[in-house]
Scaffold this active site. Sequence first.
Site, PDB file in Angstrom:
ATOM      1  N   SER A 170     -61.530  -3.868  -4.758  1.00 38.40           N
ATOM      2  CA  SER A 170     -60.407  -3.835  -3.858  1.00 38.40           C
ATOM      3  C   SER A 170     -60.129  -2.637  -3.840  1.00 38.40           C
ATOM      4  CB  SER A 170     -59.354  -4.791  -4.381  1.00 38.40           C
ATOM      5  OG  SER A 170     -58.347  -4.747  -3.696  1.00 38.40           O
ATOM      6  N   HIS A 219     -54.118   5.308   1.353  1.00 38.63           N
ATOM      7  CA  HIS A 219     -52.620   5.770   2.067  1.00 38.63           C
ATOM      8  C   HIS A 219     -52.790   7.180   2.567  1.00 38.63           C
ATOM      9  CE1 HIS A 219     -50.199   2.063   1.164  1.00 38.63           C
ATOM     10  NE2 HIS A 219     -50.952   2.021  -0.141  1.00 38.63           N
ATOM     11  N   HIS A 233     -57.265  -1.179   4.023  1.00 40.14           N
ATOM     12  CA  HIS A 233     -57.293  -1.998   2.881  1.00 40.14           C
ATOM     13  C   HIS A 233     -58.637  -2.893   2.845  1.00 40.14           C
ATOM     14  CE1 HIS A 233     -57.224  -6.375   1.454  1.00 40.14           C
ATOM     15  NE2 HIS A 233     -57.133  -5.844   0.424  1.00 40.14           N
ATOM     16  N   ASN A 246     -61.481  -5.351   0.828  1.00 44.38           N
ATOM     17  CA  ASN A 246     -61.847  -6.250  -0.461  1.00 44.38           C
ATOM     18  C   ASN A 246     -63.077  -7.170  -0.426  1.00 44.38           C
ATOM     19  OD1 ASN A 246     -60.952  -9.340  -1.779  1.00 44.38           O
ATOM     20  ND2 ASN A 246     -60.335  -7.757  -3.315  1.00 44.38           N
ATOM     21  N   VAL A 247     -63.778  -7.211  -1.477  1.00 47.86           N
ATOM     22  CA  VAL A 247     -64.938  -8.268  -1.401  1.00 47.86           C
ATOM     23  C   VAL A 247     -64.886  -8.793  -2.851  1.00 47.86           C
ATOM     24  CG1 VAL A 247     -66.341  -7.584   0.530  1.00 47.86           C
ATOM     25  CG2 VAL A 247     -66.710  -6.175  -1.539  1.00 47.86           C
ATOM     26  N   HIS A 261     -62.481  -2.967  14.998  1.00 49.78           N
ATOM     27  CA  HIS A 261     -62.755  -4.349  15.369  1.00 49.78           C
ATOM     28  C   HIS A 261     -64.338  -4.431  15.932  1.00 49.78           C
ATOM     29  CE1 HIS A 261     -59.340  -6.736  15.017  1.00 49.78           C
ATOM     30  NE2 HIS A 261     -58.471  -5.628  15.006  1.00 49.78           N
ATOM     31  N   HIS A 298     -41.144 -13.544   7.059  1.00 48.57           N
ATOM     32  CA  HIS A 298     -39.919 -13.240   6.891  1.00 48.57           C
ATOM     33  C   HIS A 298     -39.443 -12.107   7.965  1.00 48.57           C
ATOM     34  CE1 HIS A 298     -41.686 -10.211   4.050  1.00 48.57           C
ATOM     35  NE2 HIS A 298     -40.639  -9.563   4.107  1.00 48.57           N
ATOM     36  N   GLY A 342     -54.262  -9.507 -15.884  1.00 48.73           N
ATOM     37  CA  GLY A 342     -54.958  -8.406 -15.341  1.00 48.73           C
ATOM     38  C   GLY A 342     -54.232  -7.280 -15.704  1.00 48.73           C
ATOM     39  N   ARG A 343     -54.845  -6.098 -15.299  1.00 48.21           N
ATOM     40  CA  ARG A 343     -54.391  -4.905 -15.806  1.00 48.21           C
ATOM     41  C   ARG A 343     -53.385  -4.351 -14.721  1.00 48.21           C
ATOM     42  NH1 ARG A 343     -55.900   0.618 -14.862  1.00 48.21           N
ATOM     43  NH2 ARG A 343     -55.192   1.930 -16.699  1.00 48.21           N
TER      44      ARG A 343
END
Length: 305
Positions: free
Chosen positions: A97, A101, A111, A113-114, A150, A180, A264-265
């Site tokens: 992950s 920034h 961002h 993640n796999v 994309h 929200h 987790g950490r």
Amino acid sequence: MQDNQQNIDKAAVKEYLLGLQHSICAALQAVDGSSWQEDSWTREEGGGGRSRVLVDGPIIEKGGVNFSHVFGTQMPASATQNRPELAGRSFEAMGVSLVIHPQNPYAPTSHANVRFFIAEKEGADPVWWFGGGYDLTPYYGNDDDCRHWHQTAKDACDPFSPDYYSRFKNWCDEYFYLKHRNEPRGIGGLFFDDLNEPGFEQSFAFMRSVGDSFSKAYLPILQRRHAIEFGERERQFQLYRRGRYVEFNLVFDRGTLFGLQTGGRTESILMSLPPLVRWEYDWTPEPGSAEAQLYEKYLIPNNWV
């Protein structure tokens, strides 16, 4: 329907993920020039990981690329909420992950993640799946960047199925949405989860395609935008919009909730948060401004390719 006749090669998945962490860090270091701080950690309940963090580079204000491999005897509530049949199974989860920034407000946050997940129980077939994706969060939108991002995502999907890109692009738009605030987090990308229908080999190959395409998607954008001149106005808007990033990760993000619920950490789980952020009461952008354009043109559903 899962194909449980195929060999599930957990070692191959782990080897790929460690290599992916290394290659993405090397590619980003070649752009920024700064070194990564590496931190290996172990988890009391089982497993551990390797976190790499880059802070206050000339181009990247804060970046984190985390590998984790955790296991345990009880599935956490975040994982069984939508799949009650998994309760009572032991689990193993591994993934990479990352969040980048940049310093420059004209360079978007990204961002990716796999991940691979397997839940096992004696006398029953294992339940496993792959997930992942990537998304882009601009502060000042750019059409060329959106199209490139994309198109690269689509190119990663098309060899596997003609409907993967539209399916996982729509899923990404739905997932990275702040209910929200009634707005998306950014311009989206790909999001997939629970992928096992094609069988292990094809599902694993698709995860690799997504993981390998991240650098192709993001680095050209970062290289084009990091040197654009900006002032205090742009910086303050960047910090304000980073607040949305924090809100999403702490309120909605499944990975964050899973990590915290499985012990987790914490430092690694929360490394996705930006180093500086600001909130302002009831703020709205000036009509006709570049800041207003982000809301009117980019933070709406859009088909970029």
